[in-house]
Design a protein around this motif. Structure first.
Motif, PDB file in Angstrom:
ATOM      1  N   PRO A 444      29.306  84.592 -59.877  1.00  0.00           N
ATOM      2  CA  PRO A 444      28.956  83.342 -59.175  1.00  0.00           C
ATOM      3  C   PRO A 444      27.464  83.258 -58.880  1.00  0.00           C
ATOM      4  O   PRO A 444      26.746  84.265 -58.849  1.00  0.00           O
ATOM      5  CB  PRO A 444      29.771  83.427 -57.879  1.00  0.00           C
ATOM      6  CG  PRO A 444      30.862  84.395 -58.162  1.00  0.00           C
ATOM      7  CD  PRO A 444      30.301  85.378 -59.143  1.00  0.00           C
ATOM      8  N   LYS A 445      27.000  82.050 -58.675  1.00  0.00           N
ATOM      9  CA  LYS A 445      25.596  81.823 -58.353  1.00  0.00           C
ATOM     10  C   LYS A 445      25.235  82.533 -57.058  1.00  0.00           C
ATOM     11  O   LYS A 445      26.011  82.549 -56.104  1.00  0.00           O
ATOM     12  CB  LYS A 445      25.330  80.323 -58.213  1.00  0.00           C
ATOM     13  CG  LYS A 445      23.862  79.984 -58.027  1.00  0.00           C
ATOM     14  CD  LYS A 445      23.662  78.486 -57.971  1.00  0.00           C
ATOM     15  CE  LYS A 445      22.179  78.137 -57.792  1.00  0.00           C
ATOM     16  NZ  LYS A 445      21.962  76.672 -57.735  1.00  0.00           N
ATOM     17  N   GLY A 446      24.076  83.138 -57.049  1.00  0.00           N
ATOM     18  CA  GLY A 446      23.647  83.882 -55.873  1.00  0.00           C
ATOM     19  C   GLY A 446      23.931  85.367 -55.963  1.00  0.00           C
ATOM     20  O   GLY A 446      23.548  86.123 -55.059  1.00  0.00           O
ATOM     21  N   SER A 447      24.597  85.801 -57.002  1.00  0.00           N
ATOM     22  CA  SER A 447      24.854  87.230 -57.179  1.00  0.00           C
ATOM     23  C   SER A 447      23.553  87.929 -57.555  1.00  0.00           C
ATOM     24  O   SER A 447      22.748  87.409 -58.343  1.00  0.00           O
ATOM     25  CB  SER A 447      25.906  87.455 -58.263  1.00  0.00           C
ATOM     26  OG  SER A 447      27.121  86.817 -57.921  1.00  0.00           O
ATOM     27  N   GLU A 461      18.870  88.581 -60.309  1.00  0.00           N
ATOM     28  CA  GLU A 461      19.942  88.464 -61.301  1.00  0.00           C
ATOM     29  C   GLU A 461      19.626  89.247 -62.562  1.00  0.00           C
ATOM     30  O   GLU A 461      20.525  89.640 -63.308  1.00  0.00           O
ATOM     31  CB  GLU A 461      20.179  86.990 -61.632  1.00  0.00           C
ATOM     32  CG  GLU A 461      21.451  86.735 -62.422  1.00  0.00           C
ATOM     33  CD  GLU A 461      21.725  85.264 -62.621  1.00  0.00           C
ATOM     34  OE1 GLU A 461      22.628  84.925 -63.425  1.00  0.00           O
ATOM     35  OE2 GLU A 461      21.047  84.440 -61.989  1.00  0.00           O
ATOM     36  N   THR A 462      18.344  89.472 -62.811  1.00  0.00           N
ATOM     37  CA  THR A 462      17.906  90.281 -63.952  1.00  0.00           C
ATOM     38  C   THR A 462      16.900  91.312 -63.464  1.00  0.00           C
ATOM     39  O   THR A 462      16.179  91.079 -62.477  1.00  0.00           O
ATOM     40  CB  THR A 462      17.259  89.408 -65.047  1.00  0.00           C
ATOM     41  OG1 THR A 462      16.084  88.774 -64.524  1.00  0.00           O
ATOM     42  CG2 THR A 462      18.239  88.338 -65.545  1.00  0.00           C
ATOM     43  N   VAL A 481      27.835  90.128 -54.400  1.00  0.00           N
ATOM     44  CA  VAL A 481      28.314  88.755 -54.561  1.00  0.00           C
ATOM     45  C   VAL A 481      28.370  88.112 -53.178  1.00  0.00           C
ATOM     46  O   VAL A 481      28.854  88.734 -52.215  1.00  0.00           O
ATOM     47  CB  VAL A 481      29.700  88.730 -55.230  1.00  0.00           C
ATOM     48  CG1 VAL A 481      30.282  87.317 -55.240  1.00  0.00           C
ATOM     49  CG2 VAL A 481      29.596  89.265 -56.644  1.00  0.00           C
ATOM     50  N   ALA A 485      32.554  83.947 -52.423  1.00  0.00           N
ATOM     51  CA  ALA A 485      32.509  83.686 -53.867  1.00  0.00           C
ATOM     52  C   ALA A 485      33.569  84.522 -54.573  1.00  0.00           C
ATOM     53  O   ALA A 485      33.738  85.708 -54.279  1.00  0.00           O
ATOM     54  CB  ALA A 485      31.132  84.006 -54.416  1.00  0.00           C
TER      55      ALA A 485
END
Length: 516
Positions: A444-447, A461-462, A481, A485
């Motif tokens: 999910p976004k924000g992980s 994220e990277t 996470v 989420a």
């Protein structure tokens, strides 16, 4: 007269009786009694004493082909460890190297890692099918030309001729009593055997370490004990098997002749004596007096004299025949000398022999190769080779392995987020350091993600990581996470930051309180 009659001659002779008073059947049979072993007779031997084989020198197409194969195979074996190959500053420069310490196999531009062992397995399968292909097509040609036992035995037999002379001279020397001349010849010959054997064992260990370095360490007594033990074992086995046992290895020790015998059929090319043409045998003088009573075989025994295993091919197929075809060279030479057509001993199939014996014209040997069985074997062999080449050409030089922590499977953070931990193995299979990007896919976004060498505040994220040349870097990665989420399956993606842009994706699972 009854056997149980007290007046019978058997009883008078004191013959033993069974429990019923009658003679035992074995004792009643006078023929059986003659086969009884008496203490004055030596017991029969279980094994026949070996008769040394001193094969005669011969020249011909097959002998020259054996020379060519021997030079090529021995040259490859002894020279290959010394060939250099530039792979850059981070990799060894030996062209062929089995680097057990670092678990690598190098062959020129090809580098095999432990997880790529399927390439080695594929080559072994190709070797096995290749043997099936050769056997079904031309019989035991592998045994006759390329088998290591054959090659080294042939080399030692040339040493015999160089020191002791040709066949007749060696036979006379064997029968001669021990004296200064015989002792000197034996010492010289066995010394050459020992040098060849030592070179053989020494060359083998050079495939497992840098050849020049190991060579120097070996003679300065700085090499590892396993190197000396390996050279000692291989020196002894080469000296004994190639110098003394020779054909005994092929006939009694090697299982391959038994396997090959089951693979031959009536369409396989084998070395064959054409008995319908050669029998009955007779000398040249007898054949000249009675041309219609004798075949082409003049019973010169040249085919036996040149055979490296000492068999007589005229007795039919035998397990001692290694299909070297030297008997063909010898027989063709005799046929030429007496003005008769060649091919009394020749490569032929059983089908061709039956047809030729019935009056059909001789069929060229190469036509026996054109049959479905040969094409099937070749097709399977070629398909495996093509698959290996395709896999070799399309493989990436990076690899990613992911192992999630199982205890505990997840952790709840103060802000309600869920964190999982993973052990990552990043492989760089090139001879230079490489920068790689590690990314999350499917969360999910924000992980976010960080590692044991990246602060929690720098989570993203990277992440950009560097992997040394030709090494595997182990990284502890933490993935978080946001609260609420949903997350289950996702993947790590590893991408090289260079012009190749190689990628490897490794799927895994994110554990959370609500996950099943």
């Amino acid at each position: 007269m009854s056997v149980s009659d007290p007046a019978s001659p058997e009883k008078a002779a004191g013959a033993p009786r069974d429990w019923g008073g009658a003679l035992s059947p074995v004792q009643a049979d006078p023929i059986a009694a003659t086969h009884r072993h008496t203490p004055s007779q030596p017991p029969p031997k279980l094994y026949e004493k070996r008769k040394a084989v001193h094969n005669k020198r011969i020249d011909g197409p097959f002998r020259r082909f054996k020379w060519l194969v021997m030079v090529i195979t021995l040259g490859i074996y002894y020279i290959t460890p010394w060939i250099r190959w530039d792979r850059g500053e981070y990799a060894p420069d030996q062209a062929v190297l089995v680097d057990l310490a670092n678990r690598r196999f190098y062959m020129f531009d090809i580098e095999i890692w432990p997880h790529e062992f399927y390439f080695v397995a594929g080559l072994l399968i190709m070797a096995g099918i290749g043997l099936f292909l050769v056997t079904s097509a031309v019989g035991r040609a592998w045994c006759g030309y390329s088998c290591p036992q054959t090659v080294w035995t042939d080399l030692f037999q040339h040493v015999d001729r160089f020191i002791d002379g040709d066949r007749n001279a060696r036979l006379r020397l064997d029968k001669a009593p021990w004296g200064p001349s015989k002792i000197a010849r034996r010492a010289a010959k066995w010394s050459i055997y020992l040098v060849i054997s030592l070179l053989t064992g020494g060359a083998w260990i050079l495939y497992f370490a840098d050849a020049p370095t190991l060579f120097a360490d070996f003679f300065t007594l700085q090499a590892a004990p396993v190197a000396y033990a390996t050279v000692g074992i291989l020196t002894f086995t080469t000296f004994w098997l190639g110098g003394f046992m020779r054909e005994q290895v092929c006939i009694y020790m090697c299982p391959w002749p038994r396997i090959q015998a089951a693979m031959l059929d009536e369409k396989s090319l084998i070395v064959t004596y054409k008995d319908w043409r050669g029998e009955p045998r007779g000398s040249v003088k007898k054949a000249a007096k009675h041309p219609d009573q004798f075949g082409d075989c003049v019973d010169c025994l040249q085919c036996v004299a040149v055979c490296p295993t000492g068999i007589d091919i005229r007795e039919g197929q035998q397990i001692g025949c290694i299909t070297c075809a030297l008997c063909i060279d010898a027989c063709d030479k005799v046929m030429k000398d007496i003005g008769r057509p060649r091919g009394l001993i020749d490569y032929a199939t059983l089908e061709q022999c039956e047809a030729e014996a019935a009056g059909a014209p001789a069929t060229p040997a190469w036509k026996a190769l054109i049959r479905p069985r040969t094409f099937i074997y070749f097709g399977i062999w070629g398909a495996i080779g093509a698959a290996l080449l395709f896999a070799l050409g399309t493989r990436t030089r990076i690899d990613l392995t992911v192992s999630p922590d199982r205890n505990p499977p997840f952790m709840l953070m103060k802000d309600g987020a869920v964190r999982n931990a993973y052990t990552l193995r990043l492989r760089n299979m090139e001879g230079r350091p490489r920068d790689m990007e590690l990314a999350l896919i499917g969360l999910p976004k924000g992980s976010l993600m960080w590692t044991d060498r990246i602060r929690r505040e720098d989570a993203a994220e990277t992440q950009l990581l560097s992997v040394p040349a030709d090494e595997t870097r182990i990284v502890r990665a933490y993935v978080v996470v946001p609260e609420g989420a949903a997350a289950d399956d996702f993947a790590f993606r590893l991408t090289s930051i260079d012009k190749t842009q190689e990628q490897d994706i490794s799927p895994t699972t994110f554990a959370s309180p609500g996950a099943q």
